[in-house]
Design a protein around this motif. Structure first.
Motif, PDB file in Angstrom:
ATOM      1  N   THR A   1      12.668   7.769  23.564  1.00  0.00           N
ATOM      2  CA  THR A   1      12.223   8.959  23.161  1.00  0.00           C
ATOM      3  C   THR A   1      13.566   9.745  23.648  1.00  0.00           C
ATOM      4  O   THR A   1      13.863   9.832  24.924  1.00  0.00           O
ATOM      5  CB  THR A   1      11.133   9.714  23.899  1.00  0.00           C
ATOM      6  OG1 THR A   1      10.166   8.731  23.721  1.00  0.00           O
ATOM      7  CG2 THR A   1      10.600  10.778  23.397  1.00  0.00           C
ATOM      8  N   LYS A   2      14.140  10.700  22.807  1.00  0.00           N
ATOM      9  CA  LYS A   2      15.370  11.380  22.924  1.00  0.00           C
ATOM     10  C   LYS A   2      15.076  12.786  23.115  1.00  0.00           C
ATOM     11  O   LYS A   2      14.336  13.597  22.689  1.00  0.00           O
ATOM     12  CB  LYS A   2      16.282  11.285  21.725  1.00  0.00           C
ATOM     13  CG  LYS A   2      16.725   9.773  21.338  1.00  0.00           C
ATOM     14  CD  LYS A   2      17.341   8.959  22.702  1.00  0.00           C
ATOM     15  CE  LYS A   2      17.968   7.673  22.151  1.00  0.00           C
ATOM     16  NZ  LYS A   2      17.700   6.752  23.365  1.00  0.00           N
ATOM     17  N   TYR A   3      16.283  13.241  23.850  1.00  0.00           N
ATOM     18  CA  TYR A   3      16.369  14.758  23.945  1.00  0.00           C
ATOM     19  C   TYR A   3      17.388  15.115  23.102  1.00  0.00           C
ATOM     20  O   TYR A   3      18.406  14.697  22.848  1.00  0.00           O
ATOM     21  CB  TYR A   3      16.908  15.215  25.444  1.00  0.00           C
ATOM     22  CG  TYR A   3      17.478  16.452  25.752  1.00  0.00           C
ATOM     23  CD1 TYR A   3      16.662  17.590  25.862  1.00  0.00           C
ATOM     24  CD2 TYR A   3      18.814  16.871  25.771  1.00  0.00           C
ATOM     25  CE1 TYR A   3      17.024  18.770  25.966  1.00  0.00           C
ATOM     26  CE2 TYR A   3      19.366  18.046  26.141  1.00  0.00           C
ATOM     27  CZ  TYR A   3      18.483  19.041  25.909  1.00  0.00           C
ATOM     28  OH  TYR A   3      18.992  20.271  26.297  1.00  0.00           O
ATOM     29  N   GLY A   4      17.123  16.355  22.383  1.00  0.00           N
ATOM     30  CA  GLY A   4      18.062  16.824  21.139  1.00  0.00           C
ATOM     31  C   GLY A   4      18.075  18.301  21.476  1.00  0.00           C
ATOM     32  O   GLY A   4      19.087  19.064  21.571  1.00  0.00           O
ATOM     33  N   CYS A   5      17.021  19.052  21.853  1.00  0.00           N
ATOM     34  CA  CYS A   5      17.069  20.547  21.728  1.00  0.00           C
ATOM     35  C   CYS A   5      16.217  21.189  23.127  1.00  0.00           C
ATOM     36  O   CYS A   5      16.646  21.975  23.429  1.00  0.00           O
ATOM     37  CB  CYS A   5      16.678  21.074  20.580  1.00  0.00           C
ATOM     38  SG  CYS A   5      14.946  20.974  20.121  1.00  0.00           S
ATOM     39  N   GLY A   6      15.224  20.439  23.226  1.00  0.00           N
ATOM     40  CA  GLY A   6      14.489  20.910  24.396  1.00  0.00           C
ATOM     41  C   GLY A   6      13.584  22.213  24.103  1.00  0.00           C
ATOM     42  O   GLY A   6      12.786  22.789  24.921  1.00  0.00           O
ATOM     43  N   ILE A   7      13.435  22.461  22.573  1.00  0.00           N
ATOM     44  CA  ILE A   7      12.785  23.727  22.425  1.00  0.00           C
ATOM     45  C   ILE A   7      11.981  23.652  20.965  1.00  0.00           C
ATOM     46  O   ILE A   7      11.932  24.402  20.211  1.00  0.00           O
ATOM     47  CB  ILE A   7      13.465  25.026  22.136  1.00  0.00           C
ATOM     48  CG1 ILE A   7      14.752  24.767  21.390  1.00  0.00           C
ATOM     49  CG2 ILE A   7      14.220  25.550  23.651  1.00  0.00           C
ATOM     50  CD1 ILE A   7      15.293  26.050  20.524  1.00  0.00           C
TER      51      ILE A   7
ATOM     52  N   GLN B   1      12.678  22.141  18.305  1.00  0.00           N
ATOM     53  CA  GLN B   1      13.270  22.451  17.049  1.00  0.00           C
ATOM     54  C   GLN B   1      13.642  21.241  16.310  1.00  0.00           C
ATOM     55  O   GLN B   1      14.094  21.269  15.143  1.00  0.00           O
ATOM     56  CB  GLN B   1      14.351  23.266  17.262  1.00  0.00           C
ATOM     57  CG  GLN B   1      14.027  24.743  17.547  1.00  0.00           C
ATOM     58  CD  GLN B   1      13.463  25.488  16.492  1.00  0.00           C
ATOM     59  OE1 GLN B   1      13.865  25.327  15.445  1.00  0.00           O
ATOM     60  NE2 GLN B   1      12.407  26.430  16.710  1.00  0.00           N
ATOM     61  N   CYS B   2      14.097  20.048  16.912  1.00  0.00           N
ATOM     62  CA  CYS B   2      14.794  18.873  16.300  1.00  0.00           C
ATOM     63  C   CYS B   2      13.937  17.695  16.051  1.00  0.00           C
ATOM     64  O   CYS B   2      14.153  16.965  15.124  1.00  0.00           O
ATOM     65  CB  CYS B   2      15.873  18.733  17.096  1.00  0.00           C
ATOM     66  SG  CYS B   2      15.740  17.678  18.715  1.00  0.00           S
ATOM     67  N   GLY B   3      13.028  17.590  16.757  1.00  0.00           N
ATOM     68  CA  GLY B   3      11.904  16.225  16.595  1.00  0.00           C
ATOM     69  C   GLY B   3      12.534  15.001  17.354  1.00  0.00           C
ATOM     70  O   GLY B   3      12.032  14.018  17.197  1.00  0.00           O
ATOM     71  N   ALA B   4      13.532  15.099  17.862  1.00  0.00           N
ATOM     72  CA  ALA B   4      13.973  13.825  18.620  1.00  0.00           C
ATOM     73  C   ALA B   4      13.214  13.207  19.632  1.00  0.00           C
ATOM     74  O   ALA B   4      13.034  11.824  19.935  1.00  0.00           O
ATOM     75  CB  ALA B   4      15.329  14.200  19.079  1.00  0.00           C
ATOM     76  N   CYS B   5      12.235  14.100  20.318  1.00  0.00           N
ATOM     77  CA  CYS B   5      11.648  13.625  21.269  1.00  0.00           C
ATOM     78  C   CYS B   5      10.038  13.522  20.929  1.00  0.00           C
ATOM     79  O   CYS B   5       9.090  13.433  21.734  1.00  0.00           O
ATOM     80  CB  CYS B   5      11.476  14.764  22.401  1.00  0.00           C
ATOM     81  SG  CYS B   5      10.544  16.294  21.460  1.00  0.00           S
ATOM     82  N   THR B   6       9.983  13.023  19.604  1.00  0.00           N
ATOM     83  CA  THR B   6       8.364  12.848  19.071  1.00  0.00           C
ATOM     84  C   THR B   6       7.762  11.601  19.710  1.00  0.00           C
ATOM     85  O   THR B   6       8.414  10.472  19.663  1.00  0.00           O
ATOM     86  CB  THR B   6       8.700  12.952  17.579  1.00  0.00           C
ATOM     87  OG1 THR B   6       9.070  13.946  16.929  1.00  0.00           O
ATOM     88  CG2 THR B   6       7.111  12.689  17.127  1.00  0.00           C
TER      89      THR B   6
ATOM     90  N   MET C   1       3.630  14.297  18.092  1.00  0.00           N
ATOM     91  CA  MET C   1       3.974  15.481  19.049  1.00  0.00           C
ATOM     92  C   MET C   1       5.288  15.635  19.642  1.00  0.00           C
ATOM     93  O   MET C   1       5.758  14.581  20.179  1.00  0.00           O
ATOM     94  CB  MET C   1       2.776  15.183  20.187  1.00  0.00           C
ATOM     95  CG  MET C   1       2.768  16.174  21.331  1.00  0.00           C
ATOM     96  SD  MET C   1       1.732  17.884  20.535  1.00  0.00           S
ATOM     97  CE  MET C   1      -0.079  16.792  20.753  1.00  0.00           C
ATOM     98  N   ARG C   2       5.794  16.860  19.900  1.00  0.00           N
ATOM     99  CA  ARG C   2       7.111  16.712  20.609  1.00  0.00           C
ATOM    100  C   ARG C   2       6.691  17.043  22.035  1.00  0.00           C
ATOM    101  O   ARG C   2       5.920  17.446  22.226  1.00  0.00           O
ATOM    102  CB  ARG C   2       7.818  18.266  20.152  1.00  0.00           C
ATOM    103  CG  ARG C   2       8.385  18.260  18.815  1.00  0.00           C
ATOM    104  CD  ARG C   2       7.798  18.498  17.737  1.00  0.00           C
ATOM    105  NE  ARG C   2       8.490  18.554  16.202  1.00  0.00           N
ATOM    106  CZ  ARG C   2       9.179  19.487  15.772  1.00  0.00           C
ATOM    107  NH1 ARG C   2       9.247  20.381  16.542  1.00  0.00           N
ATOM    108  NH2 ARG C   2       9.705  19.097  14.808  1.00  0.00           N
ATOM    109  N   SER C   3       7.595  16.233  22.713  1.00  0.00           N
ATOM    110  CA  SER C   3       7.287  15.781  24.229  1.00  0.00           C
ATOM    111  C   SER C   3       8.128  17.052  25.081  1.00  0.00           C
ATOM    112  O   SER C   3       8.208  16.695  26.212  1.00  0.00           O
ATOM    113  CB  SER C   3       7.618  14.395  24.594  1.00  0.00           C
ATOM    114  OG  SER C   3       8.886  14.048  24.360  1.00  0.00           O
ATOM    115  N   CYS C   4       9.173  17.566  24.346  1.00  0.00           N
ATOM    116  CA  CYS C   4      10.161  18.124  25.259  1.00  0.00           C
ATOM    117  C   CYS C   4       9.640  19.529  25.922  1.00  0.00           C
ATOM    118  O   CYS C   4      10.190  20.127  26.795  1.00  0.00           O
ATOM    119  CB  CYS C   4      11.602  18.510  24.609  1.00  0.00           C
ATOM    120  SG  CYS C   4      11.364  19.465  22.967  1.00  0.00           S
ATOM    121  N   MET C   5       8.533  20.351  25.518  1.00  0.00           N
ATOM    122  CA  MET C   5       7.974  21.173  25.848  1.00  0.00           C
ATOM    123  C   MET C   5       6.603  21.125  26.409  1.00  0.00           C
ATOM    124  O   MET C   5       5.855  22.045  26.911  1.00  0.00           O
ATOM    125  CB  MET C   5       8.022  22.214  25.025  1.00  0.00           C
ATOM    126  CG  MET C   5       9.482  22.980  24.706  1.00  0.00           C
ATOM    127  SD  MET C   5       9.299  24.372  23.621  1.00  0.00           S
ATOM    128  CE  MET C   5       9.414  25.637  24.853  1.00  0.00           C
TER     129      MET C   5
HETATM  130  S1  FES Z   1      13.842  17.662  21.992  1.00  0.00           S
HETATM  131 FE1  FES Z   1      14.144  18.845  20.120  1.00  0.00          FE
HETATM  132  S2  FES Z   1      12.190  19.089  19.344  1.00  0.00           S
HETATM  133 FE2  FES Z   1      11.756  18.104  21.572  1.00  0.00          FE
END
Ligand code: FES
Ligand code: FES
Lengths: 731, 151
Positions: free
Chosen positions: B36-42, B44-49, B57-61
């Protein structure tokens, strides 16, 4: 067959020794946790024989091929080993690919940049495979007591027709490892290729789709700490004072300090571009703890240089464009007179903003620096230069520094500038522990190293018969002009003038996928469309006329393109797209461009369907010589096209008082799936010329073809990127 | 710091972390699931789905304190042998360039197909518009989703 001397990087072949005991000397320990899935499992050999620096062969015939260059998504990790495997003449299914670490004794140019990995690696990779094949054949010939010339190979098996004897490579690998490196080797004829030119899937595909650790950010090590940085919020600023009391009191925080990663007096490399060498560092046990502590820092910044703004840049570029520089970059004929006597003069200006690279994986690097040695692992396009700077900064000699390259979550030029690797090393040396440095998206996007902002003025003169008699380009950009003075249409027009201006700035810039071309192509190809229109000519015919001139009777010297190959791709795309047919509701645009030694022509179809315009389809014709891996090649071309359309339509990095106004994807708009072309169709010119660049060349021209298609679809010309900004029609 | 009992890829796990730690960083830093990747932390990018009770579900927030014992599925747990129809289609279409966004793309696509086994182009675009691919593999992502739907 071509006979070549094996003098090329001979050092690697001199190292030919049997590697006893099945010792896998390479590979990262953190990769050992990767569980290969059922169909991936090749029976592992009990013993490996090191044939040369590029490959080793197991007693069971399994081959490990090292991929020397950094993998940034351009797919060299598949394509480069394919070239070795071709000349080795082995079954691709029996090949395991490993990423080589930085090793300047064995490999040359371990760099991902300029779309040059395949082009410059081509000969060496072929030779590595061919030399190994020859040594295997000699070993078999010796065993069987027959002349080596009577032996043939196919898919990893050596045969002697007269005696009917056969041997797998694995059976003779041990003996081959002791054979002296041949003075000369035969390379295959292009027509005998069995692997090159056939589509092969990404060697990391399955690992990527099951979430295995491949990237720098995925590195985990015993006792590893996480470091994060805080750089100034604006260009032209530096740290004045730090109040770290709140941060230090937070859970998991180990240390807070300030570093200078590029101290005065050290020997710098070109890749050391860095607007912010001085950083505040937080070291913590985990990423989240470091992120929180970063926010708790109270830092006072002070201004040390100009506070630049986008409006200021625009005004300065306008000023430059308005005046001639002291010396032209190129001048043919008498452009001044030609413009004076012209029946028609067309004059337009084009601009594009700064862009961030925004690799999907933010900057990061692992470092473990001790008094004796340094180990670095991470995403870097220029490991050789990184090693030199780390040596200069840490005081360790080059041979005590080991760099492993991870797969990279995108490069686009950003990771040519390895300041993050240097920073990781400095931090690790200071805290005396293994450290993974992690940039947040905000840190990454606001760090600089941007694609420069550009402005260019084009003028064209037509005579009363609508012939192009003069062409003038005057370009200006931050840290360098957007001009290639000796490229088309230089050589195709009697009177030609190219002029360049450069604007100084404290905002750092760097190579961004297809540097300069990423702006020039869009402007030049949109301008030529208007000139063709003013001349009452079909835009393809108009260009072909110019290429014809450059073929038959080129103007001037040093023309840096092959007009025949240029015309070739344009004719191919014309035919494939069915250019000229009526397409109701669709606006069509065309372009052709040459960069990174390759030729690309494109046709873009834009439909409005009553709403905002959308690219329906892109046709792309490419001449990049021999196509090593068509599957990966087409993927690169598609990526370049989407990238070009996306940035030209939507993306911009702007500044106010030296501060980047976009710091994450909420404000910095990147193209999304619903804005991407519905279809892309790629055609290659069949060729047996040695391969040329492919990671970049499809990006620049699509911007011109897009602009021309938007005009046909909406009736409006677009001059300033991003096209969609402030446009209700295009938004 | 607090102790949380989690249910990740069908396995009970216990972690000791700050209560506001997002699920993304718990996965990556504390249970060694870095797919599961970090892309933006907000968001916005879906890398953490990831999937939370089967829903993308996005997991970064998403603070770990809100996850509780709900079923979390990550790319590592999407299928036993990497043979989920979406993963197979991704291989067939050789989707990846750098590959960094693809775990998030796959997780989102798998959730889409669960709800809508035969999505139209518009549905695919609507569902996948939250996932950025900086390398521009969108044409292949769409084709692969269609293959997975058909297969
Ligand atoms: S890291 Fe970009 S949406 Fe979660
Ligand atoms: S494949 Fe690189 S970001 Fe999607």
């Amino acid at each position: 067959m071509t006979l070549v001397k094996t003098t090329y990087n001979r050092r690697s072949f001199l190292k030919s020794t049997a590697l006893a005991g099945g010792g896998m000397v390479l590979g990262f320990s953190w990769l050992a946790s990767c569980k290969p899935s059922a169909e991936e499992v090749l029976a592992m050999p009990k013993e490996w024989f090191d044939i040369n620096g590029f490959l080793k062969i197991g007693e069971n015939g399994v081959v490990t091929i090292m991929s020397p260059n950094p993998e940034i998504g351009q797919n060299v990790k598949t394509a480069m080993p394919m070239i070795v495997a071709e000349e080795l003449d082995v079954d691709w299914k029996k090949v395991i690919v490993e990423q080589a670490p930085l090793n300047t004794d064995i490999f040359t140019r371990q760099l991902a940049g300029g779309s040059q990995s395949i082009r410059q690696g081509w000969q060496g990779l072929r030779m590595a495979g061919a030399t190994a094949r020859r040594m295997l054949m000699e070993a078999a010939a010796k065993q069987w007591g027959v002349p080596v010339e009577e032996l043939t190979t196919e898919a990893g098996v050596i045969s002697h027709k007269n005696s009917g004897k056969t041997a797998g490579y694995g059976e003779v690998a041990s003996a081959a490892a002791g054979i002296p490196v041949p003075e000369e080797v035969e390379l295959k004829d292009v027509k005998d290729f069995r692997i090159i030119g056939t589509p092969r899937k990404n060697v990391d595909g399955k690992k990527l789709y099951t979430g295995q650790p491949l990237f720098g950010l995925d590195i985990q090590r015993e006792g590893m700490l996480i470091a994060m940085i805080e750089h100034p919020p604006a260009f032209g600023m530096k740290v004045k004072s730090v109040d770290d009391s709140a941060a230090r009191a937070m859970s998991g925080v180990k240390d807070v300090f300030t570093i200078n990663s590029l101290p005065e007096g050290i020997e710098k490399q070109w890749s050391d571009t860095n607007a912010f060498p001085e950083l505040v560092v937080v070291v913590a046990e985990s990423t989240w703890q470091a992120m929180k502590a970063k926010k708790a820092l109270r830092i006072e910044w002070e201004r040390t240089g100009d506070a630049e703004s986008t409006a200021g840049h625009a005004a300065k570029l306008d000023e430059l464009i308005a005046k001639a520089p002291a010396e032209p970059a190129r001048k043919d004929g008498d452009p001044e007179a030609a413009f004076k006597n012209a029946a028609k003069v067309i004059e337009r200006t084009y601009s594009a903003p700064f862009l961030a690279h925004n690799t999907m994986e933010p900057m990061n690097f692992f470092a473990h620096v001790t008094d004796e040695k340094a180990e670095l692992v991470g995403p870097i396009q220029t490991p050789e230069f990184l090693e030199k700077t780390i040596s200069a900064v840490t005081g360790l000699p080059l041979e005590k520094i080991h760099i492993d390259m991870t797969r990279m979550g995108g490069g686009f030029g950003r990771r040519l500038y390895g300041h993050f690797g240097v920073e990781a090393a400095v931090i690790s040396q200071k805290v005396k522990a293994p450290v993974k440095l992690v940039y947040t998206r905000d840190d990454d996007m606001t760090q600089g190293t941007y694609r420069p902002g550009y402005k260019v003025l084009y003028r064209a003169a037509l005579d009363e018969n609508n012939n192009l008699i003069a062409f003038h380009v005057r370009g200006a950009g931050t840290h360098g002009s957007p001009i290639f003075a000796n490229r088309f249409p230089a050589g195709a027009v009697d009177n030609y003038l190219a002029e360049e201006h450069s604007l100084d700035s404290n905002i750092s810039t760097g190579a961004w996928r297809a540097p300069r071309s990423n702006f020039i192509a869009g402007a030049e190809q949109a301008f030529l469309d208007e000139v063709a229109e003013a001349a009452g000519k079909d835009p393809i015919d108009f260009r072909l006329e110019l290429f014809d001139r450059a073929i038959k009777n080129p103007v001037g010297k040093d023309n840096d393109y092959d007009a025949e190959r240029y015309a070739g791709v344009l004719k191919l795309v014309k035919e494939k797209a069915g250019w000229g047919k009526d397409m109701p509701g669709v606006g069509r645009g065309v372009s052709a461009y040459f960069c990174h030694n390759s030729y690309v022509a494109q046709v873009v179809d834009v439909a409005t369907d009553g709403g905002s315009p959308r690219v329906k389809k892109v046709w792309c014709a490419v001449d990049c010589g021999i196509v090593v891996n068509p599957e990966g090649a087409i993927n690169q071309i598609e990526g370049g096209i989407v990238d070009g359309i996306g940035h030209a339509m939507y993306s911009a990095m702007t500044f106010k008082e030296g501060k980047p106004e976009q710091s994450n994807f909420d404000k910095y708009r990147l193209i999304r799936i619903n804005e991407a072309p519905a279809e892309i169709e790629t055609h290659f010119v069949e060729s047996d010329i040695d391969p040329t660049g492919l990671g970049e060349p499809s990006l620049p021209p699509v911007i011109g073809a897009l602009a021309n298609a938007l005009y046909k679809a909406t009736g409006k010309r677009v001059y300033d990127q991003p096209f969609a900004m402030g446009s209700a029609v295009l938004g | 710091m607090a102790t949380f009992n989690l249910n990740i890829n069908g396995k009970k796990q216990q972690v000791d972390v700050d209560a506001d730690t997002p699920l993304l960083w718990v996965l990556r830093d504390h249970v060694n699931l870095v797919g599961t990747k970090y892309g933006c932390g907000i968001n916005q990018c879906g890398a953490c789905t990831v999937h939370l009770n089967g829903v993308a579900m996005r997991s970064c927030m998403l603070p770990i304190s809100q996850v509780g014992e709900q079923a979390v599925t990550t790319i590592e747990g999407l299928s036993e042998n990497g043979d989920h129809p979406v993963q197979k289609a991704w291989i067939e279409h050789d989707v990846a360039q750098c590959g960094y966004c693809q775990a998030g793309q796959i997780m989102n696509a798998a959730a889409l197909l669960k709800n809508s086994p035969n999505p139209s182009d518009e549905e695919i675009e609507g569902a996948m518009a939250g996932n950025i691919c900086r390398c521009g593999t969108y044409v292949r992502i769409k084709a692969a989703i269609k293959t997975a739907a058909a297969g």
